[in-house]
Design a protein around this motif. Structure first.
Motif, PDB file in Angstrom:
ATOM      1  N   MET A  10      11.987   2.842 -19.979  1.00  0.00           N
ATOM      2  CA  MET A  10      10.797   2.189 -19.450  1.00  0.00           C
ATOM      3  C   MET A  10       9.599   2.515 -20.350  1.00  0.00           C
ATOM      4  SD  MET A  10       8.909   2.721 -15.771  1.00  0.00           S
ATOM      5  CE  MET A  10      10.321   2.144 -14.850  1.00  0.00           C
ATOM      6  N   THR A  24      14.640   5.358 -14.056  1.00  0.00           N
ATOM      7  CA  THR A  24      14.927   4.810 -15.375  1.00  0.00           C
ATOM      8  C   THR A  24      16.445   4.731 -15.458  1.00  0.00           C
ATOM      9  OG1 THR A  24      15.078   6.965 -16.472  1.00  0.00           O
ATOM     10  CG2 THR A  24      12.895   5.901 -16.403  1.00  0.00           C
ATOM     11  N   THR A  54       9.325  10.241 -16.933  1.00  0.00           N
ATOM     12  CA  THR A  54      10.269  10.776 -15.948  1.00  0.00           C
ATOM     13  C   THR A  54       9.552  11.638 -14.924  1.00  0.00           C
ATOM     14  OG1 THR A  54      12.020  10.751 -17.609  1.00  0.00           O
ATOM     15  CG2 THR A  54      12.388  12.102 -15.657  1.00  0.00           C
ATOM     16  N   HIS A  68      14.574   6.373 -22.533  1.00  0.00           N
ATOM     17  CA  HIS A  68      14.983   6.043 -21.167  1.00  0.00           C
ATOM     18  C   HIS A  68      16.136   5.056 -21.119  1.00  0.00           C
ATOM     19  CE1 HIS A  68      10.595   7.113 -21.129  1.00  0.00           C
ATOM     20  NE2 HIS A  68      11.162   8.088 -20.451  1.00  0.00           N
ATOM     21  N   SER A  69      16.613   4.647 -22.282  1.00  0.00           N
ATOM     22  CA  SER A  69      17.794   3.800 -22.325  1.00  0.00           C
ATOM     23  C   SER A  69      18.850   4.373 -23.263  1.00  0.00           C
ATOM     24  CB  SER A  69      17.431   2.379 -22.778  1.00  0.00           C
ATOM     25  OG  SER A  69      16.825   2.404 -24.055  1.00  0.00           O
TER      26      SER A  69
END
Length: 399
Positions: free
Chosen positions: A1, A74, A132, A176-177
Protein backbone atom coordinates in the motif's frame (compact mmCIF):
# COMPACT_ATOMS: atom_id res chain seq x y z
CA UNK A 1 0.00 0.00 0.00
CA UNK A 2 1.39 3.37 -1.03
CA UNK A 3 1.38 6.31 1.39
CA UNK A 4 -1.14 8.17 -0.79
CA UNK A 5 -3.54 5.21 -0.58
CA UNK A 6 -3.14 5.01 3.19
CA UNK A 7 -3.82 8.73 3.55
CA UNK A 8 -6.97 8.42 1.43
CA UNK A 9 -8.13 5.33 3.29
CA UNK A 10 -7.68 6.62 6.86
CA UNK A 11 -10.39 9.25 6.52
CA UNK A 12 -14.08 9.09 7.50
CA UNK A 13 -15.00 8.89 3.81
CA UNK A 14 -12.48 6.14 3.04
CA UNK A 15 -13.42 3.96 6.00
CA UNK A 16 -17.13 4.44 5.29
CA UNK A 17 -16.64 3.43 1.66
CA UNK A 18 -14.88 0.18 2.64
CA UNK A 19 -17.89 -0.79 4.72
CA UNK A 20 -20.34 0.27 2.00
CA UNK A 21 -18.56 -1.65 -0.75
CA UNK A 22 -18.78 -4.87 1.27
CA UNK A 23 -16.90 -8.11 0.56
CA UNK A 24 -15.32 -8.53 -2.87
CA UNK A 25 -14.39 -12.16 -3.36
CA UNK A 26 -13.72 -12.45 -7.10
CA UNK A 27 -11.75 -10.50 -9.68
CA UNK A 28 -15.03 -9.83 -11.47
CA UNK A 29 -16.48 -8.22 -8.35
CA UNK A 30 -13.28 -6.20 -7.85
CA UNK A 31 -13.35 -4.90 -11.45
CA UNK A 32 -17.01 -3.95 -11.18
CA UNK A 33 -16.41 -2.07 -7.92
CA UNK A 34 -13.47 -0.17 -9.42
CA UNK A 35 -15.57 0.90 -12.41
CA UNK A 36 -18.47 1.94 -10.20
CA UNK A 37 -16.34 4.01 -7.80
CA UNK A 38 -14.31 5.66 -10.56
CA UNK A 39 -17.56 6.58 -12.33
CA UNK A 40 -18.67 8.20 -9.07
CA UNK A 41 -15.77 10.61 -9.30
CA UNK A 42 -13.54 9.18 -6.57
CA UNK A 43 -9.77 9.53 -6.85
CA UNK A 44 -7.64 6.60 -8.12
CA UNK A 45 -5.80 6.38 -4.76
CA UNK A 46 -9.05 6.17 -2.80
CA UNK A 47 -10.60 3.63 -5.17
CA UNK A 48 -7.48 1.44 -5.10
CA UNK A 49 -7.30 1.53 -1.30
CA UNK A 50 -11.02 0.87 -0.74
CA UNK A 51 -11.30 -1.98 -3.24
CA UNK A 52 -8.05 -3.52 -2.00
CA UNK A 53 -9.31 -3.55 1.57
CA UNK A 54 -12.67 -5.01 0.60
CA UNK A 55 -10.89 -7.86 -1.17
CA UNK A 56 -8.37 -8.45 1.63
CA UNK A 57 -11.16 -8.63 4.23
CA UNK A 58 -12.58 -11.64 2.40
CA UNK A 59 -9.19 -13.36 2.47
CA UNK A 60 -8.67 -12.40 6.12
CA UNK A 61 -11.82 -14.13 7.33
CA UNK A 62 -9.98 -17.45 7.55
CA UNK A 63 -7.48 -15.98 10.02
CA UNK A 64 -9.57 -13.45 11.92
CA UNK A 65 -13.18 -14.59 11.52
CA UNK A 66 -15.72 -11.80 12.07
CA UNK A 67 -12.98 -9.46 13.35
CA UNK A 68 -11.79 -9.14 9.74
CA UNK A 69 -14.87 -7.06 8.89
CA UNK A 70 -13.52 -4.07 10.83
CA UNK A 71 -9.79 -4.48 10.27
CA UNK A 72 -7.40 -3.03 7.68
CA UNK A 73 -4.61 -4.94 5.97
CA UNK A 74 -1.72 -4.99 3.57
CA UNK A 75 -1.30 -8.10 1.46
CA UNK A 76 2.06 -8.98 3.02
CA UNK A 77 0.78 -8.06 6.49
CA UNK A 78 -2.15 -10.46 6.17
CA UNK A 79 0.07 -13.20 4.78
CA UNK A 80 2.45 -12.94 7.75
CA UNK A 81 -0.16 -12.35 10.48
CA UNK A 82 -0.79 -14.97 13.16
CA UNK A 83 -4.22 -16.63 13.04
CA UNK A 84 -6.40 -15.36 15.84
CA UNK A 85 -6.95 -18.82 17.38
CA UNK A 86 -3.17 -19.32 17.51
CA UNK A 87 -2.55 -15.79 18.81
CA UNK A 88 -4.98 -16.48 21.65
CA UNK A 89 -2.95 -19.56 22.63
CA UNK A 90 0.26 -17.53 22.58
CA UNK A 91 -1.41 -14.92 24.77
CA UNK A 92 -2.48 -17.63 27.20
CA UNK A 93 1.16 -18.69 27.54
CA UNK A 94 2.11 -15.15 28.66
CA UNK A 95 -0.83 -14.93 31.06
CA UNK A 96 -0.12 -18.34 32.60
CA UNK A 97 3.54 -17.35 33.10
CA UNK A 98 2.43 -14.33 35.12
CA UNK A 99 3.27 -11.69 32.53
CA UNK A 100 0.85 -8.73 32.63
CA UNK A 101 2.70 -6.25 30.39
CA UNK A 102 4.00 -7.58 27.08
CA UNK A 103 5.96 -5.77 24.36
CA UNK A 104 5.04 -7.02 20.88
CA UNK A 105 8.06 -6.13 18.73
CA UNK A 106 7.36 -6.46 15.02
CA UNK A 107 3.61 -6.35 15.65
CA UNK A 108 2.65 -6.29 11.97
CA UNK A 109 -1.04 -5.53 11.50
CA UNK A 110 -1.67 -6.47 15.15
CA UNK A 111 -2.80 -10.11 15.12
CA UNK A 112 -0.85 -11.25 18.19
CA UNK A 113 -1.49 -8.00 20.09
CA UNK A 114 -5.20 -8.57 19.43
CA UNK A 115 -4.98 -11.96 21.15
CA UNK A 116 -3.05 -10.54 24.11
CA UNK A 117 -5.42 -7.64 24.67
CA UNK A 118 -8.33 -10.05 24.42
CA UNK A 119 -6.98 -11.83 27.51
CA UNK A 120 -6.57 -8.59 29.44
CA UNK A 121 -2.84 -8.02 28.99
CA UNK A 122 -1.32 -4.56 28.56
CA UNK A 123 0.54 -4.43 25.25
CA UNK A 124 3.16 -2.21 23.64
CA UNK A 125 2.92 -2.88 19.88
CA UNK A 126 5.89 -1.71 17.79
CA UNK A 127 6.58 -1.99 14.07
CA UNK A 128 9.42 -0.57 12.01
CA UNK A 129 7.22 0.06 8.97
CA UNK A 130 5.21 3.27 9.21
CA UNK A 131 2.27 2.08 7.10
CA UNK A 132 2.01 -1.20 8.99
CA UNK A 133 2.14 0.60 12.35
CA UNK A 134 -0.67 2.91 11.22
CA UNK A 135 -2.86 -0.05 10.27
CA UNK A 136 -2.05 -1.78 13.57
CA UNK A 137 -3.12 1.37 15.45
CA UNK A 138 -6.46 1.28 13.64
CA UNK A 139 -6.98 -2.46 14.19
CA UNK A 140 -6.14 -2.24 17.89
CA UNK A 141 -8.00 1.01 18.65
CA UNK A 142 -11.05 -0.75 20.21
CA UNK A 143 -8.86 -1.84 23.14
CA UNK A 144 -8.18 1.76 24.15
CA UNK A 145 -5.42 2.35 26.69
CA UNK A 146 -4.67 -1.38 27.00
CA UNK A 147 -2.56 -1.15 23.84
CA UNK A 148 0.02 1.45 22.85
CA UNK A 149 1.11 1.34 19.20
CA UNK A 150 4.40 2.91 18.10
CA UNK A 151 6.34 3.25 14.88
CA UNK A 152 9.92 2.23 15.65
CA UNK A 153 12.63 -0.42 15.60
CA UNK A 154 12.60 -3.35 18.00
CA UNK A 155 16.24 -2.69 18.85
CA UNK A 156 15.45 0.88 19.92
CA UNK A 157 12.51 0.03 22.17
CA UNK A 158 12.89 0.70 25.89
CA UNK A 159 11.76 -2.49 27.62
CA UNK A 160 12.05 -1.26 31.21
CA UNK A 161 8.83 -2.09 33.04
CA UNK A 162 7.71 -4.75 30.58
CA UNK A 163 7.40 -8.32 31.86
CA UNK A 164 8.00 -10.22 28.62
CA UNK A 165 8.42 -9.82 24.86
CA UNK A 166 6.73 -11.30 21.82
CA UNK A 167 9.07 -10.96 18.87
CA UNK A 168 8.26 -11.56 15.20
CA UNK A 169 11.39 -10.66 13.21
CA UNK A 170 10.72 -9.34 9.70
CA UNK A 171 11.96 -12.24 7.61
CA UNK A 172 11.17 -10.77 4.21
CA UNK A 173 12.19 -7.82 2.08
CA UNK A 174 10.67 -4.43 2.80
CA UNK A 175 7.38 -3.43 1.22
CA UNK A 176 3.74 -4.42 1.34
CA UNK A 177 3.49 -6.69 -1.67
CA UNK A 178 7.01 -8.11 -2.07
CA UNK A 179 7.57 -11.06 0.26
CA UNK A 180 10.93 -12.54 -0.76
CA UNK A 181 12.65 -14.28 2.16
CA UNK A 182 15.99 -13.07 3.47
CA UNK A 183 18.82 -14.72 5.45
CA UNK A 184 18.62 -14.79 9.30
CA UNK A 185 21.42 -12.24 9.66
CA UNK A 186 19.38 -9.82 7.54
CA UNK A 187 16.14 -10.17 9.50
CA UNK A 188 14.88 -7.15 11.38
CA UNK A 189 15.83 -7.52 14.15
CA UNK A 190 18.52 -10.11 13.45
CA UNK A 191 18.21 -13.59 14.89
CA UNK A 192 21.33 -13.03 17.02
CA UNK A 193 19.73 -9.94 18.57
CA UNK A 194 16.55 -11.88 19.27
CA UNK A 195 18.46 -14.72 20.92
CA UNK A 196 20.47 -12.29 23.06
CA UNK A 197 17.23 -10.70 24.28
CA UNK A 198 15.81 -14.15 25.07
CA UNK A 199 18.73 -14.74 27.43
CA UNK A 200 17.89 -11.59 29.41
CA UNK A 201 14.11 -11.86 29.77
CA UNK A 202 11.12 -14.09 28.92
CA UNK A 203 10.64 -13.99 25.16
CA UNK A 204 8.53 -15.78 22.57
CA UNK A 205 10.09 -15.67 19.07
CA UNK A 206 7.88 -16.47 16.09
CA UNK A 207 9.81 -18.03 13.18
CA UNK A 208 9.15 -20.03 10.03
CA UNK A 209 8.64 -23.77 10.65
CA UNK A 210 11.50 -24.66 8.32
CA UNK A 211 14.17 -22.85 10.37
CA UNK A 212 17.51 -24.65 10.32
CA UNK A 213 17.38 -26.64 13.55
CA UNK A 214 21.08 -26.08 14.18
CA UNK A 215 20.22 -22.42 14.85
CA UNK A 216 17.94 -23.24 17.79
CA UNK A 217 19.74 -22.33 21.03
CA UNK A 218 20.06 -24.70 23.96
CA UNK A 219 17.76 -23.94 26.84
CA UNK A 220 14.69 -22.82 24.90
CA UNK A 221 11.45 -24.65 24.18
CA UNK A 222 10.85 -25.12 20.45
CA UNK A 223 7.16 -25.46 19.61
CA UNK A 224 6.03 -26.24 16.06
CA UNK A 225 2.38 -25.54 15.22
CA UNK A 226 0.13 -27.11 12.57
CA UNK A 227 -3.37 -25.82 11.78
CA UNK A 228 -5.79 -27.78 9.62
CA UNK A 229 -3.02 -29.72 7.92
CA UNK A 230 -0.55 -26.84 7.35
CA UNK A 231 2.55 -26.34 9.49
CA UNK A 232 2.44 -22.59 10.01
CA UNK A 233 5.16 -21.57 12.46
CA UNK A 234 7.86 -22.35 14.99
CA UNK A 235 7.90 -20.49 18.30
CA UNK A 236 10.93 -20.44 20.58
CA UNK A 237 10.05 -19.77 24.25
CA UNK A 238 12.59 -18.62 26.82
CA UNK A 239 12.70 -17.87 30.55
CA UNK A 240 9.43 -18.30 32.46
CA UNK A 241 7.56 -18.82 29.18
CA UNK A 242 9.40 -22.11 28.69
CA UNK A 243 7.74 -25.16 30.27
CA UNK A 244 9.74 -27.28 32.71
CA UNK A 245 11.25 -30.35 31.07
CA UNK A 246 9.97 -29.43 27.59
CA UNK A 247 12.38 -28.71 24.76
CA UNK A 248 10.38 -30.02 21.80
CA UNK A 249 6.63 -29.62 21.27
CA UNK A 250 4.18 -30.22 18.43
CA UNK A 251 0.85 -28.40 18.71
CA UNK A 252 -1.79 -29.66 16.27
CA UNK A 253 -5.05 -27.76 15.74
CA UNK A 254 -7.83 -29.12 13.55
CA UNK A 255 -11.28 -27.57 13.28
CA UNK A 256 -10.59 -25.64 16.48
CA UNK A 257 -9.65 -28.72 18.55
CA UNK A 258 -6.05 -28.80 19.83
CA UNK A 259 -3.70 -31.59 20.90
CA UNK A 260 -0.02 -31.38 21.82
CA UNK A 261 2.98 -33.67 22.09
CA UNK A 262 5.89 -32.58 24.28
CA UNK A 263 9.32 -34.04 24.96
CA UNK A 264 12.63 -33.24 26.62
CA UNK A 265 14.28 -33.57 23.18
CA UNK A 266 14.16 -35.25 19.79
CA UNK A 267 12.91 -38.83 20.02
CA UNK A 268 14.19 -42.00 18.36
CA UNK A 269 12.24 -43.37 15.41
CA UNK A 270 10.75 -46.86 15.59
CA UNK A 271 12.30 -49.60 13.41
CA UNK A 272 11.11 -50.11 9.84
CA UNK A 273 8.18 -52.52 9.60
CA UNK A 274 6.63 -54.40 6.70
CA UNK A 275 3.68 -52.61 5.09
CA UNK A 276 0.56 -53.29 7.14
CA UNK A 277 -3.14 -52.78 6.56
CA UNK A 278 -2.87 -49.05 7.33
CA UNK A 279 -0.52 -46.18 6.50
CA UNK A 280 -0.33 -43.12 8.76
CA UNK A 281 1.01 -39.67 7.89
CA UNK A 282 2.17 -37.66 10.94
CA UNK A 283 1.20 -34.00 11.13
CA UNK A 284 3.85 -31.58 9.91
CA UNK A 285 4.45 -30.19 13.41
CA UNK A 286 5.20 -33.72 14.67
CA UNK A 287 7.66 -34.29 11.84
CA UNK A 288 9.40 -30.94 12.34
CA UNK A 289 9.66 -31.51 16.09
CA UNK A 290 11.11 -34.99 15.46
CA UNK A 291 8.55 -36.68 17.67
CA UNK A 292 7.50 -39.32 15.11
CA UNK A 293 8.88 -42.10 17.27
CA UNK A 294 6.69 -41.12 20.22
CA UNK A 295 3.62 -41.19 18.00
CA UNK A 296 4.60 -44.58 16.58
CA UNK A 297 5.09 -46.10 20.01
CA UNK A 298 1.80 -44.75 21.29
CA UNK A 299 0.00 -46.35 18.32
CA UNK A 300 1.95 -49.63 18.13
CA UNK A 301 3.08 -48.62 14.64
CA UNK A 302 6.44 -48.80 12.86
CA UNK A 303 8.25 -46.77 10.21
CA UNK A 304 7.20 -47.52 6.64
CA UNK A 305 10.79 -47.21 5.45
CA UNK A 306 12.53 -45.45 2.63
CA UNK A 307 13.67 -42.70 4.97
CA UNK A 308 10.19 -41.15 4.95
CA UNK A 309 8.01 -40.08 7.87
CA UNK A 310 5.17 -42.47 7.06
CA UNK A 311 4.11 -45.02 9.67
CA UNK A 312 2.33 -48.33 9.19
CA UNK A 313 0.29 -50.71 11.37
CA UNK A 314 -2.23 -53.53 11.11
CA UNK A 315 -4.87 -51.82 13.21
CA UNK A 316 -6.90 -48.67 12.49
CA UNK A 317 -5.97 -45.59 14.49
CA UNK A 318 -7.85 -42.52 15.66
CA UNK A 319 -5.23 -40.01 16.67
CA UNK A 320 -4.93 -36.22 16.31
CA UNK A 321 -1.25 -36.48 15.38
CA UNK A 322 -1.68 -38.57 12.22
CA UNK A 323 -3.88 -38.85 9.16
CA UNK A 324 -4.67 -42.53 8.50
CA UNK A 325 -5.28 -44.45 5.28
CA UNK A 326 -6.63 -47.99 4.79
CA UNK A 327 -4.56 -49.89 2.23
CA UNK A 328 -6.15 -51.26 -0.94
CA UNK A 329 -3.24 -52.24 -3.13
CA UNK A 330 0.51 -51.82 -3.61
CA UNK A 331 1.43 -50.83 -7.17
CA UNK A 332 4.64 -50.11 -9.07
CA UNK A 333 5.33 -46.39 -9.43
CA UNK A 334 4.34 -46.40 -13.10
CA UNK A 335 1.42 -44.38 -14.52
CA UNK A 336 0.25 -47.19 -16.80
CA UNK A 337 0.02 -49.77 -14.00
CA UNK A 338 -1.66 -47.27 -11.69
CA UNK A 339 -4.18 -46.24 -14.37
CA UNK A 340 -5.14 -49.87 -14.89
CA UNK A 341 -5.81 -50.32 -11.17
CA UNK A 342 -7.79 -47.07 -10.97
CA UNK A 343 -9.97 -48.03 -13.95
CA UNK A 344 -10.64 -51.44 -12.44
CA UNK A 345 -11.72 -49.79 -9.17
CA UNK A 346 -13.82 -47.15 -10.92
CA UNK A 347 -11.81 -44.30 -9.41
CA UNK A 348 -12.47 -40.94 -11.04
CA UNK A 349 -11.21 -38.70 -8.23
CA UNK A 350 -7.79 -39.23 -6.68
CA UNK A 351 -5.86 -37.41 -3.95
CA UNK A 352 -2.11 -37.69 -4.55
CA UNK A 353 0.38 -37.54 -1.67
CA UNK A 354 4.12 -38.12 -1.89
CA UNK A 355 7.21 -38.42 0.27
CA UNK A 356 10.71 -39.61 -0.59
CA UNK A 357 10.25 -39.63 -4.38
CA UNK A 358 11.09 -36.95 -6.94
CA UNK A 359 7.62 -36.63 -8.45
CA UNK A 360 5.48 -33.58 -9.17
CA UNK A 361 1.94 -34.66 -8.14
CA UNK A 362 0.29 -32.20 -10.55
CA UNK A 363 2.27 -33.50 -13.52
CA UNK A 364 1.86 -37.12 -12.41
CA UNK A 365 -1.94 -36.70 -12.27
CA UNK A 366 -1.99 -35.74 -15.95
CA UNK A 367 -0.52 -39.15 -16.82
CA UNK A 368 -3.34 -41.06 -15.09
CA UNK A 369 -6.60 -42.29 -16.58
CA UNK A 370 -9.41 -41.37 -14.19
CA UNK A 371 -12.92 -42.66 -14.85
CA UNK A 372 -15.75 -43.51 -12.49
CA UNK A 373 -17.54 -42.15 -9.44
CA UNK A 374 -15.29 -43.61 -6.73
CA UNK A 375 -12.48 -41.71 -4.98
CA UNK A 376 -9.20 -42.84 -3.44
CA UNK A 377 -5.82 -41.66 -2.19
CA UNK A 378 -2.59 -42.45 -4.02
CA UNK A 379 0.56 -42.34 -1.86
CA UNK A 380 3.78 -42.16 -3.88
CA UNK A 381 6.70 -43.16 -1.67
CA UNK A 382 9.42 -45.66 -0.85
CA UNK A 383 9.08 -48.70 1.39
CA UNK A 384 11.58 -51.09 2.95
CA UNK A 385 15.23 -50.39 3.62
CA UNK A 386 18.64 -51.30 2.26
CA UNK A 387 18.50 -53.70 -0.68
CA UNK A 388 14.77 -54.22 -0.12
CA UNK A 389 13.90 -50.56 -0.57
CA UNK A 390 11.66 -49.79 -3.56
CA UNK A 391 9.52 -47.02 -5.01
CA UNK A 392 5.80 -47.76 -4.93
CA UNK A 393 2.35 -46.27 -5.29
CA UNK A 394 0.00 -47.19 -2.44
CA UNK A 395 -3.68 -47.12 -3.37
CA UNK A 396 -5.62 -46.38 -0.18
CA UNK A 397 -8.68 -44.74 1.38
CA UNK A 398 -8.75 -42.10 4.09
CA UNK A 399 -9.99 -43.49 7.40
Amino acid sequence: MEQAELTALLTPQGLRMVDEVGPLASTTEVAAAVSRLRAGGHSPDLVSAVVGQAHLRVRAAGKFGPFADRMLFTRAGLEQATRLEVAARHAGRFRDAGAHRVADLGCGIGGDALGMAGLGLDVLAVDADETTAALAAYNLAPFGDAITVRHGRAEDTDLDGWDAVWLDPARRTAGHSETARTAPEDWSPSLDWAFALAERMPVGIKLGPGLDRSLIPDGVEAQWISVDGSTIELVLWSGSLRRDGVRRAALVIRSGAAAELTSAGDTEDEPVRALGAFVHEPEGAVIRARLIGDVARSLDAGMLGGGTAYLTSDTPLTNPFVQSFRMRETLPLKPAAISTALRKAGVGTVEIKKRGVDVDPAQFRKKLTLRGSASATLILTRIGEGRDEKRVALLADRV
